[in-house]
Enzyme design. Structure first.
Site, PDB file in Angstrom:
ATOM      1  N   ARG A  43       0.962  -1.302  -0.175  1.00 32.27           N
ATOM      2  CA  ARG A  43       0.163   0.030  -0.081  1.00 32.27           C
ATOM      3  C   ARG A  43       0.834   1.352   0.104  1.00 32.27           C
ATOM      4  O   ARG A  43       0.536   2.111  -0.668  1.00 32.27           O
ATOM      5  CB  ARG A  43      -1.083   0.026   1.432  1.00 32.27           C
ATOM      6  CG  ARG A  43      -1.680  -0.904   1.290  1.00 32.27           C
ATOM      7  CD  ARG A  43      -2.903  -0.774   2.242  1.00 32.27           C
ATOM      8  NE  ARG A  43      -4.174  -0.310   1.757  1.00 32.27           N
ATOM      9  CZ  ARG A  43      -5.047   0.786   1.969  1.00 32.27           C
ATOM     10  NH1 ARG A  43      -5.061   1.221   3.385  1.00 32.27           N
ATOM     11  NH2 ARG A  43      -6.142   0.934   1.731  1.00 32.27           N
ATOM     12  N   SER A  92       2.992   5.871  -2.841  1.00 29.07           N
ATOM     13  CA  SER A  92       3.959   6.804  -3.207  1.00 29.07           C
ATOM     14  C   SER A  92       4.344   6.867  -4.540  1.00 29.07           C
ATOM     15  O   SER A  92       4.583   7.690  -5.023  1.00 29.07           O
ATOM     16  CB  SER A  92       5.124   6.359  -2.336  1.00 29.07           C
ATOM     17  OG  SER A  92       4.858   6.792  -0.842  1.00 29.07           O
ATOM     18  N   ASN A 101      -0.179   8.913   6.007  1.00 27.58           N
ATOM     19  CA  ASN A 101       0.269   7.618   6.266  1.00 27.58           C
ATOM     20  C   ASN A 101       1.107   6.981   5.213  1.00 27.58           C
ATOM     21  O   ASN A 101       1.613   6.096   5.257  1.00 27.58           O
ATOM     22  CB  ASN A 101      -0.771   6.800   6.954  1.00 27.58           C
ATOM     23  CG  ASN A 101      -1.474   7.424   8.142  1.00 27.58           C
ATOM     24  OD1 ASN A 101      -0.516   7.404   9.232  1.00 27.58           O
ATOM     25  ND2 ASN A 101      -2.734   7.420   8.363  1.00 27.58           N
ATOM     26  N   TYR A 102       0.627   7.617   4.046  1.00 29.82           N
ATOM     27  CA  TYR A 102       1.190   6.404   2.823  1.00 29.82           C
ATOM     28  C   TYR A 102       1.912   7.295   1.880  1.00 29.82           C
ATOM     29  O   TYR A 102       2.776   6.546   1.028  1.00 29.82           O
ATOM     30  CB  TYR A 102      -0.146   5.992   1.961  1.00 29.82           C
ATOM     31  CG  TYR A 102      -0.709   5.065   2.959  1.00 29.82           C
ATOM     32  CD1 TYR A 102      -0.324   3.855   2.716  1.00 29.82           C
ATOM     33  CD2 TYR A 102      -1.922   5.468   3.385  1.00 29.82           C
ATOM     34  CE1 TYR A 102      -0.990   2.749   3.401  1.00 29.82           C
ATOM     35  CE2 TYR A 102      -2.625   4.274   3.957  1.00 29.82           C
ATOM     36  CZ  TYR A 102      -2.105   3.151   4.057  1.00 29.82           C
ATOM     37  OH  TYR A 102      -2.917   2.154   4.839  1.00 29.82           O
ATOM     38  N   LEU A 103       2.130   8.667   1.888  1.00 30.13           N
ATOM     39  CA  LEU A 103       3.003   9.247   0.848  1.00 30.13           C
ATOM     40  C   LEU A 103       4.236   9.678   1.398  1.00 30.13           C
ATOM     41  O   LEU A 103       4.370  10.582   2.183  1.00 30.13           O
ATOM     42  CB  LEU A 103       2.040  10.538   0.161  1.00 30.13           C
ATOM     43  CG  LEU A 103       0.680  10.211  -0.325  1.00 30.13           C
ATOM     44  CD1 LEU A 103       0.156  11.234  -0.778  1.00 30.13           C
ATOM     45  CD2 LEU A 103       1.100   9.226  -1.547  1.00 30.13           C
TER      46      LEU A 103
END
Length: 883
Positions: A706, A711, A841-843
């Site tokens: 994920r 990203s 949280n993800y990038l």
DNA sequence: ATCAAGACTTGGTACGATCTCG
DNA sequence: CGAGATCGTACCAAGTCTTGAT
């Protein structure tokens, strides 16, 4: 006992303080909506939900009265401290939409919540409330006796404290107990809560077209990444090294420790890249062989090794603006540090490696407890949720009654929820809220300062000499459990947490925080430097779980692990090609387990699904990849799959995707002979899956995909789509990429209550502008012919303008209209998409920072203050950084 | 091989703060 | 200046994943 009576009691309870804390979420009834679509769901959800039917909205309005004075029952005995909640009267539910099919769901939520802050209000309340005491009718109240869980108990009682067990017991009981209650009968009018359930369904939002969306992105990734990836191969080692180095520079994360421990500890290794490397290499190598992506190092090199290199040229590029902002940031951070004592030793952070040691010295002041309790009762906690969707959920009411009736005791007059009218309490609550709102700004400020003063000592910790912010130093106040979705425990009473429930973790040499409540003491004191928590207690709703107090996101400790997370995802870039090739090959493996692993990995990679751990029966029934049920996936010939399930937080995931034929066939095989509620991947669970992934890349687990896909998508879109233009245009590009990621990850939000009103307002404005435009055109024609403009609506003569001037106005108006239309479109597109989650949280923040530097976009346009603090470790990235 | 405990990341929401526009 | 829109956060629930015991 009629209704009223109870009501009064109610009041009593609260004193304010403790109001229940509630948050509202609506959950929704999601199911309902979807129903149409999926029967599947039903199965899954099963839960019954059926019940409900109507919406919840009960929001009754408040009728009037205030009653504030209601009284409290006599014995206000102890009740938990709740704070007064604040609720806002919102219109609760709004509309629900019936969404047509896919419609996204909306949620209707209600609002209400009380927050701590409300407490302030409390004071006032107290006066009111408390004082009053009205006579309540006795009834209910019981509170006195009962008290809720602890809360109720007066302090004294608590001391004993430990009663906890007792409590626990209660908790444990759990659902089962509750269930029996049942009789709920209906809620009666007074209370009103009819149980309607809201049919709303509302909740889910889903994106409509989901399918499409997703697929797109995915594809893209694949391609891109792959390509790029190719690079490295064996280079791993280097990479890692680089990485590590990188880490180091930034903040002094580890500081001192690093030195010590670092290597030594490594033993564990588990994870971090560093360690891993060696292995990786091997692994990788193998794979590579096949493919041949070896694009070794060289490539990477280009990308600058992140950290250190930055110095290089690129930086210069950064524009002033940018730079300034960045500088600022740095400064701040520095400042902070200074303040504290710090001494950083910035050594490299061996970070990862260190295995376990997370700190050498840790000093903090413990936690702060909610205000001591005021008389108030459980009833208030419930009343305050009046305009929430929970009121339409039988499970919620049942659980609440279950716990409440225990408190009331067998002989209490109140024999059922249905006969109680919580309206007066609710109204009182609304009033308190209003009062608070009406306070002058000075009063508010004073209250705020006072609170700050009380809390300040708890806000900071000193980790190895560096002052760091503590995340959640406030102990959770008592309240009703607001589980999401169809949580079996929703409505249960969350008892008050006392010092004897709390274990403190602190440096050996640090003074043990004084227990804030006189006469009581901490449950235990630990000096465990292999963990990062400062304190924890068992969750009263599920005693087997814990609630931790950690440092804030801006701390070095968190920053470091955040960075490691992204480094691991970047590492996946090097392996992804082979991993994809491997699972593709296994789509047709003879071994079922192997085939399931391949297909599951494919779904995780392509659709960014979560791993899907097993869940207990006492949790909401949601799924992830490994726990998908047969009924969650529908095969649509020739090669499409339609997914429809409830994921984390009971957020619906609906998406129709085209998949490679072997996958399509494999899914069909996994489904045959099973019922809709059987596991699709019967041979799989997350530990098997992750164990397999770890063989492919050191430290690889399902969630890394994920992070990686999010990203890489951002990096890719930004680099592909950023064009010349002003800052605003670039920001739009960024948001678009951000949105793409949010859709991939299925990050949803509920539609705001005012969304439709906002849209119509915009439409209206556009219409007005168009009329203006028309008029301008007429004037233009006339001007060209030398005639004066027509009179305006009021009959006044307008100024004579040259055709050029009018032309200019027309252009301006057109631009305005276009902008509004774009804004409207954006608003509509984003109404159910939450951008924040992926940003947080993800990038990889370095992608954003580097892009800002390259394109002269002030970082503040993208990151707010807290994100800047959280991502301090990424601010000095080289402008050339690519994920 | 399983299970459970433990630790930490990820998520959505309500509400207050702040901004924007008439 | 005030209502509404947007932003920023606190909150705490709900996942993931690791580790150690059985």
């Amino acid at each position: 006992m009629a209704v009223e009576a109870p009501a009064k009691h109610v009041y009593d309870f609260d004193d304010d303080d403790d109001g229940p804390v509630v948050f509202k979420r609506n959950n929704t009834s999601s199911f309902k909506q979807n129903q149409f679509n999926s029967e599947v769901k039903k199965t899954l959800s099963q839960r019954s939900d059926g019940q409900s039917g109507r919406q919840a909205s009960d929001a009754r309005g408040l009728n009037g009265q205030s009653s504030s004075s209601l009284n409290k029952s006599i014995p206000p005995s102890k009740s938990p401290p709740v704070r007064s909640p604040v609720l806002s009267p919102k219109s609760s539910n709004s509309s629900v939409k019936a969404s047509p099919l896919r419609s996204p769901v909306m949620n209707s939520k209600a609002s209400t919540s009380l927050n701590d802050r409300s407490k302030q209000a409390t004071q006032q309340n107290k006066s009111t409330a408390v004082k009053e005491e009205k006579t309540p009718i006795k009834t209910t109240e019981t509170n006195s006796d009962s008290d809720d869980d602890d809360d109720s108990q007066p302090l004294s009682a608590r001391l004993k404290g430990i009663s906890s067990q007792g409590n626990k017991g209660a908790n444990t009981s759990t659902p089962a107990q509750s269930q029996r209650l049942v009789p709920k009968t209906e809620i009666k009018g007074s209370a009103e809560d009819p149980d309607d359930e809201a049919p709303l369904s509302a909740r889910f939002k889903m994106k409509s077209n989901s399918g499409t969306l997703i697929s797109k992105p995915c594809e893209s990734h694949e391609k891109k990444p792959m390509a790029s990836k190719i690079q490295q191969n064996g280079s791993t080692m280097k990479d890692k090294q680089q990485k590590s180095s990188v880490l180091s520079d930034k903040r002094p994360l580890d500081k001192g420790n690093s030195s010590d421990q670092s290597y030594a500890k490594k033993p564990k290794i588990s994870d971090t890249p560093t360690t891993i490397k060696s292995k990786q290499v091997t692994v990788k190598a193998e794979k590579n062989e096949e493919d041949d992506d070896h694009i070794p190092i060289s490539q990477r090199i280009k990308k600058p090794a992140p950290s250190n290199s930055k110095t290089s040229s690129m930086k210069q590029k950064a524009t002033k603006v940018v730079s300034s902002s960045f500088k600022k940031i740095n400064k701040n951070s520095k400042k902070e540090m200074k303040n504290s004592k710090y001494s950083k030793s910035t050594k490299l952070s061996p970070s990862s490696g260190d295995g376990q040691k997370k700190w050498s010295n840790l000093v903090h002041n413990g936690v702060i407890f909610p205000p001591p309790y005021k008389p108030h009762g459980v009833a208030t906690m419930f009343a305050v949720m009046q305009d929430t969707d929970y009121m339409s959920k039988p499970q919620f009411k049942k659980n609440f009654w279950d716990d409440w009736s225990k408190i009331l005791g067998k002989n209490h007059v109140i024999k059922g929820l249905e006969k109680c009218d919580f309206t007066p309490i609710y109204e009182w609550h609304l009033q308190e809220k209003e009062k608070k709102k009406q306070m002058s700004s000075e009063e508010k400020k004073a209250l705020k300062e006072e609170k700050l003063k009380q809390e300040e000592k708890y806000m900071w910790a000193v980790v190895d000499g560096v002052k760091e912010k503590v995340g959640n130093f406030r102990v959770e106040p008592p309240g009703l459990f607001r589980g999401r979705g169809e949580h079996p425990k929703m409505g249960k009473l969350k008892r008050r947490i006392r010092p004897c429930d709390i274990t403190i973790n602190i440096g050996k040499d640090a003074p043990i925080p004084e227990c804030p409540i006189p006469g009581e003491r901490w449950k235990d004191i630990k000096h465990d430097n292999t963990v990062t928590w400062l304190a924890f207690w068992n969750d009263p709703i599920n005693p087997r779980e814990f609630k931790y107090v950690f440092l804030a996101a801006s701390s070095s400790l968190k920053g470091q692990s955040d960075k490691e997370k992204y480094e691991k995802a970047r590492l996946l870039k090097d392996y992804i090609k082979n991993i994809r090739a491997a699972y593709t090959k296994d789509f047709t493996a003879k071994d079922v387990t192997k085939r399931q692993i391949a297909v599951a990995t494919y779904l995780i990679d392509k659709l960014a699904l979560r791993a899907g751990n097993e869940k207990d029966d006492d949790e909401a029934d949601t799924v992830g990849c490994c726990t998908l049920k047969v009924g969650n996936v529908e095969c649509i010939p020739p090669n499409k799959l339609k997914f429809d399930f409830l994921g984390k937080d009971s957020i619906q995931y609906v998406n129709t995707v085209e998949v490679e034929l072997p996958v399509y066939k494999a899914i069909g095989q996994f489904q045959t002979g099973k019922s809709k509620t059987d596991d699709l991947f019967d041979e799989l669970d997350t530990s098997k899956l992750n164990a397999h992934l770890k063989e492919l890349m050191p430290g690889l687990t399902a969630k890394v995909f994920r992070t990686y896909n999010a990203s890489i998508t951002l990096d890719d879109m930004l680099n592909k789509e950023t064009k010349d233009g002003d800052v605003a245009e670039k920001v739009v590009i960024y948001q678009r990429a951000n949105k793409e990621v949010a859709i991939i990850c299925n990050h949803q939000r509920s539609i705001s209550k005012s969304h439709s009103a906002q849209m119509s307002r915009l439409t209206e404005k556009i219409t007005e502008l168009k009329d203006v435009l028309k008029e301008l055109k007429t004037d233009l024609d006339r001007a060209k012919k030398g005639k004066p403009p027509l009179k305006d609506a009021d009959g006044k003569q307008k100024r004579n303008l040259t055709p050029d001037a009018i032309q200019k106005k027309i252009a301006q108006t057109n631009a305005k209209i276009e902008k509004m239309e774009r804004d409207m479109q954006t608003k509509e597109d984003l109404k159910t998409v939450a951008l924040g989650t992926s940003k947080i949280n993800y990038l990889d923040p370095r992608i954003t920072v580097a892009w800002c530097k390259r394109h002269e976009v002030p970082i503040e346009k993208i990151f707010n203050k807290s994100l800047l603090a959280k991502f301090a470790w990424a601010m000095d990235v080289d402008p050339d950084f690519r994920f």
